[in-house]
Design a protein around this motif. Structure first.
Motif: not given
Length: 70
Positions: A17-34
């Motif tokens: 019941x929480x977020x996904x915790x990731x080791x960074x640094x990260x780049x995330x591609x959103x649904x709109x392509x940004x």
């Protein structure tokens, strides 16, 4: 991000019941392509879509969980 044999795998921690915790640094591609990025050493990605800073978690899921438990 290209993968090569020398790249170490990123660790992702899944919370029920929480977020996904990731080791960074990260780049995330959103649904709109940004693409959004973070250079932090640990990143929390929102999975409930309640965050005002989506895709980053702002702990909005905590308020919802507490109210439903009462």
């Amino acid at each position: 991000m290209p993968n090569s044999p020398s790249d170490t795998p990123r660790r992702i921690t899944v919370r029920r019941q929480g977020p996904l915790l990731m080791e960074g640094p990260v780049e995330v591609e959103l649904e709109d392509g940004t693409t959004v990025s973070s250079d932090r050493f640990r990143v929390a990605l929102c999975t409930c879509r309640r965050s005002r800073r989506y895709p980053w978690c702002d702990t909005s899921h905590r308020d919802r969980a507490r109210r439903s438990d009462e």
